[in-house]
Design an enzyme around this catalytic site. Structure first.
Site, short mmCIF file in Angstrom:
data_model
loop_
_atom_site.label_atom_id
_atom_site.label_comp_id
_atom_site.label_asym_id
_atom_site.label_seq_id
_atom_site.Cartn_x
_atom_site.Cartn_y
_atom_site.Cartn_z
N HIS A 11 10.47 -28.47 21.75
CA HIS A 11 9.32 -28.07 22.55
C HIS A 11 9.35 -26.55 22.74
O HIS A 11 10.34 -25.98 23.19
CB HIS A 11 9.32 -28.79 23.90
CG HIS A 11 9.05 -30.26 23.76
ND1 HIS A 11 9.68 -31.21 24.51
CD2 HIS A 11 8.20 -30.93 22.93
CE1 HIS A 11 9.23 -32.42 24.16
NE2 HIS A 11 8.33 -32.25 23.21
N GLU A 27 10.65 -24.23 25.75
CA GLU A 27 11.98 -24.49 26.30
C GLU A 27 13.00 -23.53 25.69
O GLU A 27 13.94 -23.91 25.00
CB GLU A 27 12.31 -25.97 26.08
CG GLU A 27 11.31 -26.85 26.81
CD GLU A 27 11.43 -28.34 26.50
OE1 GLU A 27 12.47 -28.76 25.95
OE2 GLU A 27 10.48 -29.08 26.83
N HIS A 42 16.94 -29.86 25.68
CA HIS A 42 15.61 -29.62 26.23
C HIS A 42 15.75 -28.94 27.58
O HIS A 42 16.85 -28.78 28.11
CB HIS A 42 14.85 -30.94 26.42
CG HIS A 42 14.40 -31.57 25.14
ND1 HIS A 42 13.12 -31.47 24.67
CD2 HIS A 42 15.07 -32.33 24.23
CE1 HIS A 42 13.01 -32.13 23.53
NE2 HIS A 42 14.19 -32.66 23.24
N GLU A 63 18.67 -32.35 29.37
CA GLU A 63 17.65 -31.55 30.04
C GLU A 63 18.38 -30.49 30.85
O GLU A 63 19.04 -30.79 31.85
CB GLU A 63 16.79 -32.43 30.95
CG GLU A 63 15.96 -33.47 30.21
CD GLU A 63 14.76 -32.89 29.49
OE1 GLU A 63 14.51 -31.68 29.66
OE2 GLU A 63 14.10 -33.63 28.76
#
Length: 434
Positions: A176, A179, A311, A384
Site C-alpha cells: 500500500h 505506508e 504494513h 501492522e
C-alpha cells in the site's frame, strides 16, 4: 495495511464513458485526460459505533477502506458517497483532518520527513548494500511495476551466489503506497542482516543457515505518486488505469489469487480503496511477485517456509485466514492454526504488538496473507507497524520515529528466522512434522 489499517486514498468516483454509436459500449477515458470536476475525492472519517468484526465487515462492504480498528469505532478512507453509506448503517461519521504538506511544488517527501527513502534513495541503499557485502547479498529483479520501475529483491545468505538447500524466508513491504514506514523497515533489515553479520552471533547464524529474501517496495508507482507534489495524498493503490473508469489503481492486497473476491472482503468498484482488480493477479506487481514465490518451488517443494508482509498502521501481528471467521476449516488444520498463533504471540512478546487472526478485524479476501498459506503453505504474518492510532500520526508519522520503530521488530524477525526450519517446533511438534 492489509485489511485494516491500510487503504488507498485518492480514488475518484467511477465514471463510464459511452460511445454515440448504436449499442453505446463503454470506453476507457483517454490516458492523459483529467478527471472530471465532479469526481469525488476520498477523505478520512472517524466512525463511532461498530464494535464487532461483523459490523466492521459491513462498513468495508460499502467500498470504504478500514484503516484503524478500535474498541467501538473505526477510521476509514472513503469517498463522500461511501461515507454516507456508512452513516446509513446507523453509525456516527465524523470527518478527520487530511495529511499535512510542506508546500506545493516539492517532488519528494516534505522536508520535515526527509529521512524517509523515496524510490531513487531506496535503490541507492540496495545497490550500496550489495556492493559492500558481495559475499552475502545479491540484488535480483522480480519484474517491473505498471510504470516500469524495477521490483527489486535482495537475497541475503552466506555464499550468496549458491542456491543452497536452506529454509527460505520472505519479507515484503509497501503493498500500500502511503505506508512508507514499511520501506524503512526493509532498509533496517538490509542493514541488520549485513552490517551485523560476523559480529552478532544470532544474525550470523541466521545468515549462515537461511536464505532471506527482502522485497523492499512492491508498489513503487503508488509510493512515488503519494509524495509527488509535496503534499501527502493518502494514496493506497497502484497506478494502473482501469478500463472504462476515471478511477486509477488496484488494491494490491485484494488482488492475490486465493479466494479472490469470494467473501465480501473487497470491492468490485474501481473507485473503491479496496478495488480487487479485474481478475486475480491483474495487477502486474502482484502477478510478478507471485511468480517469484512460485519459482521457489524446487522439486515440488516450496523452499520459502515463513514470511512477513509489513504494513502500517495499528501495531498488530495478524495471521491467516482473513476470508473466514473460522480458525480451522478448508486448508487450515488445528495444528497449523496453533502454530501460526503461538509463533505470532511469541513475536508479539518482543515488539508489543497485538497478535490475532486477520478476520478478528473484519473479513478480507484476495490478500497475500491468505494466498501465501492457502496456495503455497508458507507460515506467514502481516505486521501492522507504528502507530497504534490515527492520533499517533496514522500513515504519516514523523521521520524521527524511524530508528525506534524499525529496530522494535528486530527480535521478532530473528524469532521468525529461527523457527523457519520447522515452525511446528513452536508447539513442540517437530518430531511429528519436521
Amino acid at each position: 495495511m492489509h485489511a485494516r489499517r491500510s487503504l488507498a486514498a485518492t480514488a475518484t468516483a467511477a465514471l463510464l464513458l459511452t460511445t454515440a454509436a448504436a449499442g453505446t459500449a463503454a470506453a476507457s477515458p483517454a490516458p492523459d485526460s483529467p478527471a472530471p470536476a465532479s469526481a469525488e475525492a476520498p477523505g478520512r472519517y472517524l466512525v463511532a459505533g461498530p464494535d464487532t468484526a461483523e459490523e466492521r465487515t459491513e462498513i468495508a462492504a460499502t467500498g470504504a477502506a478500514v484503516d484503524e480498528v478500535n474498541e467501538d469505532s473505526v477510521v476509514v478512507t472513503a469517498a463522500p458517497g461511501q461515507a454516507d453509506a456508512v452513516a446509513g448503517l446507523g453509525h456516527e461519521v465524523t470527518p478527520l483532518p487530511g495529511p499535512g504538506q510542506d508546500g506545493p511544488g516539492a517532488l519528494d517527501f516534505p522536508p520535515s520527513d526527509s529521512d524517509y527513502h523515496d524510490y531513487a534513495e531506496l535503490t541507492d541503499v540496495v545497490d550500496k548494500t550489495v556492493a559492500d557485502h558481495p559475499d552475502i547479498a545479491a540484488k535480483v529483479s522480480v519484474g517491473s511495476s505498471h510504470e516500469g520501475r524495477d521490483l527489486m529483491a535482495v537475497k541475503i545468505t552466506s555464499d550468496v551466489a549458491t542456491d543452497h538447500d536452506r529454509p527460505e524466508v520472505l519479507f515484503t513491504h509497501s503493498q500500500h503506497a502511503r505506508e512508507h514506514l514499511t520501506v524503512e523497515m526493509a532498509v533496517y533489515l538490509l542493514g541488520m542482516l549485513t552490517d551485523d553479520y560476523g559480529t552478532d552471533p544470532r544474525v550470523t547464524e541466521m545468515v549462515d543457515t537461511r536464505e532471506i529474501w527482502i522485497l523492499p517496495n512492491l508498489n513503487p508507482d503508488g509510493a512515488e505518486h503519494d509524495i509527488s507534489d509535496g503534499s501527502y495524498k493518502s494514496w493506497r493503490k497502484n497506478r494502473q488505469p482501469n478500463q472504462g473508469s476515471w478511477s486509477v489503481g488496484t488494491d494490491l492486497n485484494r488482488n492475490w489469487d486465493y479466494n479472490w473476491g469470494c467473501c465480501g472482503g473487497s470491492s468490485s468498484s474501481p473507485s473503491s480503496q479496496t478495488y480487487r482488480g479485474a481478475s486475480p493477479e491483474s495487477a502486474p506487481e502482484v502477478r510478478q511477485v507471485a511468480d517469484f514465490v512460485r519459482s521457489r518451488v524446487v522439486g515440488g517443494e516450496q523452499q520459502i517456509t515463513a514470511a512477513i508482509d509489513f504494513h502500517t498502521y495499528g501495531e498488530l501481528i495478524l495471521w491467516p485466514y482473513g476470508y473466514t471467521y473460522d480458525e480451522t476449516g478448508p486448508g487450515m488444520s488445528r495444528d497449523e492454526y496453533d502454530t501460526h498463533a503461538e509463533l505470532g504471540r511469541l513475536m508479539a512478546g518482543s515488539n508489543g504488538y497485538t497478535p490475532q487472526q486477520s478476520s478478528d478485524l473484519y473479513i478480507t479476501d484476495g490478500t497475500i496473507n491468505d494466498w501465501l498459506w492457502g496456495e503455497q503453505r508458507i507460515f506467514n504474518y502481516t505486521f501492522e507497524m507504528y502507530p497504534s492510532s490515527h492520533w499517533g500520526g496514522g500513515f504519516y508519522p514523523g521521520d524521527e520515529i524511524i530508528p525506534r520503530e524499525t529496530s522494535r521488530n528486530r527480535e521478532a524477525v530473528l524469532d521468525l528466522l529461527g523457527y523457519a526450519d520447522c515452525p511446528y517446533r513452536v508447539i513442540d511438534k517437530e518430531d511429528e512434522y519436521c
